[in-house]
Design an enzyme around this catalytic site. Structure first.
Site, short mmCIF file in Angstrom:
data_model
loop_
_atom_site.label_atom_id
_atom_site.label_comp_id
_atom_site.label_asym_id
_atom_site.label_seq_id
_atom_site.Cartn_x
_atom_site.Cartn_y
_atom_site.Cartn_z
N SER A 15 40.88 26.65 -27.96
CA SER A 15 41.56 25.89 -27.19
C SER A 15 42.85 26.62 -26.58
O SER A 15 43.67 27.36 -27.72
CB SER A 15 41.85 24.69 -28.06
OG SER A 15 42.86 24.04 -27.27
N THR A 62 39.51 16.23 -28.10
CA THR A 62 38.61 17.02 -27.32
C THR A 62 37.41 16.79 -27.97
O THR A 62 37.24 16.03 -28.77
CB THR A 62 39.04 18.63 -27.06
OG1 THR A 62 37.95 19.09 -26.07
CG2 THR A 62 39.00 19.22 -28.31
N LYS A 66 36.33 11.97 -28.06
CA LYS A 66 37.06 11.31 -27.16
C LYS A 66 36.54 9.71 -27.30
O LYS A 66 37.45 8.96 -26.88
CB LYS A 66 36.72 11.92 -25.75
CG LYS A 66 37.47 13.13 -25.67
CD LYS A 66 37.31 13.68 -24.10
CE LYS A 66 38.08 15.07 -23.96
NZ LYS A 66 38.17 15.27 -22.30
N ARG A 152 21.22 13.95 -11.66
CA ARG A 152 19.69 13.97 -11.92
C ARG A 152 19.15 12.72 -12.20
O ARG A 152 17.91 12.40 -12.02
CB ARG A 152 19.36 15.07 -13.05
CG ARG A 152 19.74 16.48 -12.69
CD ARG A 152 19.38 17.48 -13.75
NE ARG A 152 20.03 17.10 -14.91
CZ ARG A 152 20.08 17.70 -16.13
NH1 ARG A 152 19.18 18.70 -16.63
NH2 ARG A 152 20.93 17.52 -17.01
N ILE A 219 35.42 21.66 -11.93
CA ILE A 219 36.22 21.70 -13.16
C ILE A 219 36.14 22.72 -14.12
O ILE A 219 36.66 22.83 -14.97
CB ILE A 219 36.10 20.24 -13.47
CG1 ILE A 219 34.76 20.10 -14.30
CG2 ILE A 219 36.42 19.09 -12.77
CD1 ILE A 219 34.76 18.73 -14.96
N TYR A 221 36.17 26.44 -15.32
CA TYR A 221 37.43 27.71 -15.12
C TYR A 221 36.97 28.96 -15.83
O TYR A 221 37.69 30.02 -15.92
CB TYR A 221 38.77 27.35 -15.41
CG TYR A 221 38.92 26.61 -16.79
CD1 TYR A 221 39.09 27.36 -17.93
CD2 TYR A 221 39.01 25.20 -16.84
CE1 TYR A 221 38.87 26.71 -19.28
CE2 TYR A 221 39.23 24.53 -18.31
CZ TYR A 221 39.35 25.56 -19.31
OH TYR A 221 39.19 24.79 -20.49
#
Length: 277
Positions: A15, A62, A66, A152, A219, A221
């Site tokens: 993290s 996380t 969640k 999908r 989204i 990275y």
């Protein structure tokens, strides 16, 4: 005495949130410390009780907690309830209240990076997981009226549309249907893990039929520029990666905890340096 904050998840060692938030505490003269907590699924309830007993003032949530953390909190914000996931918890007196800053963080990032206004634009979201749901609902809540989903399994997209508490015009498409009508969309939002390291040569859909000048927000990275972003640029479109979403969801959490808006440019620089970009 420092106030304690943190993030719970499994795994958690990777993290970047501690670097980002601890710098923000220091930059804003706040006596706070943010640290990661490795929490296994079977220990989640005890962990939440422990965080409350320790006087933790706020924490992020996380993968994979969640959704599972929601019934363990004293209250859940209405948007987080609709999304079905919490990523930020604040303490009010002796109560833990859950929020979801993922979708609104994405929206702030999109407004910042997209070269044209979002109003009246047609959006396609690729994927139908938790991130897609958060982004779909936040876009709809902001007043964006035309949002389609492709996946999908189109049934998953249909469920997101059906459960959305905000008014918008939407259709759930197969990947093939989306490819055939790609030229209709001004903004594409890529929410799947396809293209993430190490499978960097993959794309979730073929985008050869995009509208000229269209914008894609991926989204992911890692890598900073996925193959789908590179393809967009080659075809005359524009694109941005997921750093902005990560930074802005963190900034919103910081603001919920402290009432202070942190310097998002500074936060972005820290993240980019950590990623080697």
């Amino acid at each position: 005495m420092e106030s304690l904050y943190g993030v719970i998840g499994n795994p958690i060692a990777h993290s970047m949130s501690p670097l980002m938030h601890n710098d923000a505490f220091k930059a804003n003269g706040i006596a706070g410390h943010y640290r990661p907590f490795l929490v296994k699924s079977e220990e989640l309830e005890k962990a939440v009780e422990g965080l409350k007993a320790l006087g933790v003032q706020g924490f992020n949530v996380t993968i994979p907690h969640k959704r599972a953390v929601m019934p363990l909190l004293d209250e859940v914000d209405s948007l987080a309830e609709a999304i079905g996931a919490v990523n930020t918890v604040i303490r009010k007196e002796d109560r833990f209240i859950g929020y979801n800053t993922d979708g609104m963080g994405f929206l702030r990032s999109l407004r910042e990076s997209c070269p044209f206004p979002l109003d009246d634009k047609k959006v396609l979201i690729i994927g139908a997981g938790g991130a897609a749901r958060a982004i779909f609902y936040s876009l709809a809540a902001s007043g964006i009226q035309n949002i389609d989903i492709c996946n999908r399994t189109p049934e998953r997209g249909e469920n997101i549309i059906k459960d959305c508490p905000f008014t918008c015009t939407s259709a759930s498409l197969s990947l093939q249907q989306a490819e055939q009508g790609m030229e209709k969309y001004d903004i594409i939002v890529q929410t799947t893990s396809v293209g993430m390291y190490p499978d960097t040569n993959a794309m979730p859909v073929n985008v050869n039929r995009i509208k000229e000048g269209a914008f894609i927000s991926d989204i992911i990275y890692n890598p900073l520029d996925t193959k789908i972003i590179k393809t967009f640029r080659r075809l005359g479109g524009q694109g941005d990666n997921g750093i902005g979403m990560f930074v802005h969801q963190g900034a919103l959490a910081f603001e919920l905890w402290t009432g202070i808006k942190p310097d998002t440019d500074r936060m972005r620089t820290i993240v980019q340096q950590q990623l080697g970009g």
